[in-house]
Design a protein around this motif. Sequence first.
Motif, PDB file in Angstrom:
ATOM      1  N   ARG A  56       9.432   4.049  10.361  1.00 57.61           N
ATOM      2  CA  ARG A  56      10.827   4.261  10.003  1.00 57.61           C
ATOM      3  C   ARG A  56      10.992   3.945   8.521  1.00 57.61           C
ATOM      4  O   ARG A  56      10.295   3.112   7.964  1.00 57.61           O
ATOM      5  N   GLY A  57      11.911   4.606   7.900  1.00 54.55           N
ATOM      6  CA  GLY A  57      12.109   4.416   6.473  1.00 54.55           C
ATOM      7  C   GLY A  57      10.951   4.984   5.671  1.00 54.55           C
ATOM      8  O   GLY A  57      10.152   5.779   6.156  1.00 54.55           O
ATOM      9  N   GLU A  58      10.857   4.565   4.433  1.00 53.39           N
ATOM     10  CA  GLU A  58       9.787   5.003   3.546  1.00 53.39           C
ATOM     11  C   GLU A  58       9.257   3.796   2.783  1.00 53.39           C
ATOM     12  O   GLU A  58       9.901   2.751   2.714  1.00 53.39           O
ATOM     13  N   GLY A  59       8.097   3.904   2.160  1.00 51.01           N
ATOM     14  CA  GLY A  59       7.537   2.827   1.354  1.00 51.01           C
ATOM     15  C   GLY A  59       6.127   2.489   1.771  1.00 51.01           C
ATOM     16  O   GLY A  59       5.369   3.347   2.228  1.00 51.01           O
ATOM     17  N   VAL A  60       5.757   1.228   1.607  1.00 50.37           N
ATOM     18  CA  VAL A  60       4.390   0.770   1.885  1.00 50.37           C
ATOM     19  C   VAL A  60       4.420  -0.144   3.092  1.00 50.37           C
ATOM     20  O   VAL A  60       5.241  -1.051   3.180  1.00 50.37           O
ATOM     21  N   GLN A  61       3.488   0.088   4.018  1.00 50.37           N
ATOM     22  CA  GLN A  61       3.414  -0.759   5.203  1.00 50.37           C
ATOM     23  C   GLN A  61       2.881  -2.143   4.851  1.00 50.37           C
ATOM     24  O   GLN A  61       2.263  -2.356   3.809  1.00 50.37           O
ATOM     25  N   ASP A  62       3.131  -3.074   5.748  1.00 54.65           N
ATOM     26  CA  ASP A  62       2.563  -4.410   5.566  1.00 54.65           C
ATOM     27  C   ASP A  62       1.036  -4.348   5.569  1.00 54.65           C
ATOM     28  O   ASP A  62       0.428  -3.548   6.288  1.00 54.65           O
ATOM     29  N   ARG A  69      12.493   0.244   0.391  1.00 50.89           N
ATOM     30  CA  ARG A  69      12.319   0.161  -1.053  1.00 50.89           C
ATOM     31  C   ARG A  69      11.488   1.337  -1.509  1.00 50.89           C
ATOM     32  O   ARG A  69      10.300   1.434  -1.201  1.00 50.89           O
ATOM     33  N   MET A  70      12.144   2.249  -2.205  1.00 50.75           N
ATOM     34  CA  MET A  70      11.491   3.497  -2.555  1.00 50.75           C
ATOM     35  C   MET A  70      10.407   3.270  -3.602  1.00 50.75           C
ATOM     36  O   MET A  70      10.537   2.423  -4.472  1.00 50.75           O
TER      37      MET A  70
END
Length: 895
Positions: free
Chosen positions: A28-34, A59-60
Amino acid sequence: MSNGAVMLDDPVGNFIHTIDRLCRRPARGEGVQDSPHVARQPLLTRWRGGQDTKEHVDRMGVPLVQLSKAGDWPQILAPQGRQATHVISRGIPRARPDIQPGEGVPKILSRIVSALRGTRLRFPRYELTALIVERLADSHGKEDQARRVLRESDRNWGWGVDTAGRGAEHVPFPLNLLLKLLPGFLHDLRLSGRVPGLGGRFRWLRRALSGDGPKASGVAALLADLDPADEPAVARLLLRAFMDDLIGQYRRSPLHVRGAGHVFYPLLLLNEHGEALVELVEERRADLGRFDPVVVVSYTPDAALPEDDKALLRLIRWRRELVTAEDRDTWRRVLDTPLTISAPAVPPDLTRYDVADPAFVPPARMAPWWSSRTAIALFWMALAGMVGAYAGQTAAWHRNACATGLWTPWTESGRQLAGTECVGVAEPDYLFSPGNTEMRQVQAVLQQENERAAKLHEGGDRPYVTIAYLAALTSTDRDTLAAAREGLAGVAIAQRRQNNSAGASEPLVRILLANAGGRMEHGSSIARLLLRYRDEEAPIVGVVGLDQSRQETVAAIQELGKAGLPMVASTLSADRLVNESPFYFQVAPQNSRQAWMAAAFADSLVKKGEVKRRARVYYSHDVTDYYASNLKARVVARMEERGFAVEGLRFTPVGGAKPGPDDRSDDPYAGDPRNAGVSACGFDGLVYFAGRGIPDFAEFVKGVADKCADAPPTILGGDDVTRYAADVRIRSAVSGVGYYYESFAAAPNKCGEPQRHDFYAALFATFPFECEEPGPGRTLDGHAALAYDATETMITAIRRLGRERHRVPVNSYTVWRQLGTLYTPDQSGHAIEGATGALDFGADSPRQYPLDKAVLILHAKGAQRPTQVGLCGDVTRSSRSEIFPWCASVPEIYR
């Protein structure tokens, strides 16, 4: 991850794992996974402790990675052959363009798009922009040339414009002109990019060329201003097209289900000659609010490395900072400091890092099942099926229930299609077809009065009731439809007069229409449907109207009587009707009184020497038409009482069937109505017509005119002949044959002249078309006045309930009881002064038809206005000279 401790000492594993993690898209969302190296608390624990998750999916931005001494890693990360070892997830879309020295951004992007086009990614904006840029050389500074380039690039619409222009040669001139001008005009609007919903990709191109300026010029003007030699501007335009195509395909929304199926970001591996593209990407990513779903890894042989080049530690520290930043400033600092490391040496054996080994690279997230092509196709097929089924059900509802609007399972229209007619119950705003302008005007007045009654009820305590008007409201016959409209007009005047009245006992009246078909064929079924109609605020307390004394009309009377719903008929006159239900009343006299009047008038003609003491009674042999058979029997009996030699002759009504083998009647058969008219020629007695005025009497008179127009017989018609006499258009077709006819209502004077009753003044003021002569008006037949009297009788009964010493609840039974008291005991003035005469239902024993109701005899010939010969009964403002001298001898039984 179980092998995390091992990976901390493995530079190759950390490097591969970092690239793979950057390309993995969150659920879900966008960005970098943990990172798997950051311990994650259970969701319930985080929720209870109020801690925010460290998964920065809102956080884009994905940071850039720059490799020093990349070696063979580009080929390893983006292998070309099937046999190559895949060290990162196979589903990652990858592009490794072979960038040559000095190549510009447009060529680099072209190679990247070519490489990514083999995946599920599409680039419509980029392809349009690249095509236009390629043809810009000759259009710089020339808006017309730029417009030509746009037209050539829009192949689908351009083909449609050309096709419409060629097809215009084969259609009439107005459509020809429209096909030549309209498609081109719409195409120019599309190419301008100014019209929402029409421009599509050209609207995007206008925003891109103008820097998202809301008041920018059209696309052609903007392209003319774009210098193809300005490589930075062209490069930014193409990069925006490329990135916006990716953003559009990675969008998550109900309208972009396919976007959820992308579980990896594309990976771009750019060599040392792709610096120009890297700089443009860094420029775009300066805005953290805009996310470009692509991972860019560039490699160069001489990247500036920190002095303490401990690549493994720097890699681990950078990745932890990336996934643990808790505020925007920290996040920006991480992005502004790109990861620059030396690629680790390629190990001699890559198989231990193969993506097929889940111990090294965890399996990638699977795309949601509902984002697959099959699922989407099945969804649209199911949706199309449901929409089609709903549309089909709506169409069937419109067709079978004569409904309007969209079908809803929890509602009923109250109507149904019976053959070609729509029958049932409806508010006056629904027009039972076929209709006409005059019918719409009448029903509009009824609907306005219904709305006004509802508003008046909201602010007062006056009785609020519904009166149903049950009649034949549809017909393929123009005259019958006009008669139905006349009845509605009379009801409308009665309703308006009552709603205009004031006083606590004055009821507010709402009218409900019930159509039983053109010949009342569905009277009983519509009566049952009417009984199921419920309205707690304005309950149905009575029924007025009813039409044609036929078998189905009798069935309707019986059904309504069983339910205890009182009825007041307007035009019905058959003798048997009052015996069908105690809840039935009528404002017209019975056929017995009409027959006695006919015999008395015939006797007076004999005494004047105009006819011999002989009579022929022509009647319809339709067994379902009680009016014709009853009137014929009564006329024959009254004529014989006065010494007439009487014979009955049958004819087949228009549209009816001829007598069959089972016919048992002894009366001679005269054929159709026209042949019956021919047979009447030469008869020196009285010819009485006991049938329907339209169309049967119209054909009967034509038959007389065909054979003996110069010396026609003396004809007297029953009250239904008023329909024929009232229509000047029909009766003027036969100008040489005169005839007498009976009527239950005195014809009104012309508009502007004094009227016998103020009903006609109100009718002409409300419906001006009634004054047109010749025109659609039908007031000469008495239907409007009789319908008014029937409605006024019902309203009077309701009104008198409120005048009792103790106010009586208004319902169908109390209204029925009050109808039985509408008589004149001891001249107390309880009789109703109707438009057709006094309405008095008996002095000593109240009955169901009026006492001494007026019957008039008129004479008509051609287009001349019918003249009144005389009358018997109490007619408003009638003079002594109008009354026949023998009216006093009417037996009590026929009064």
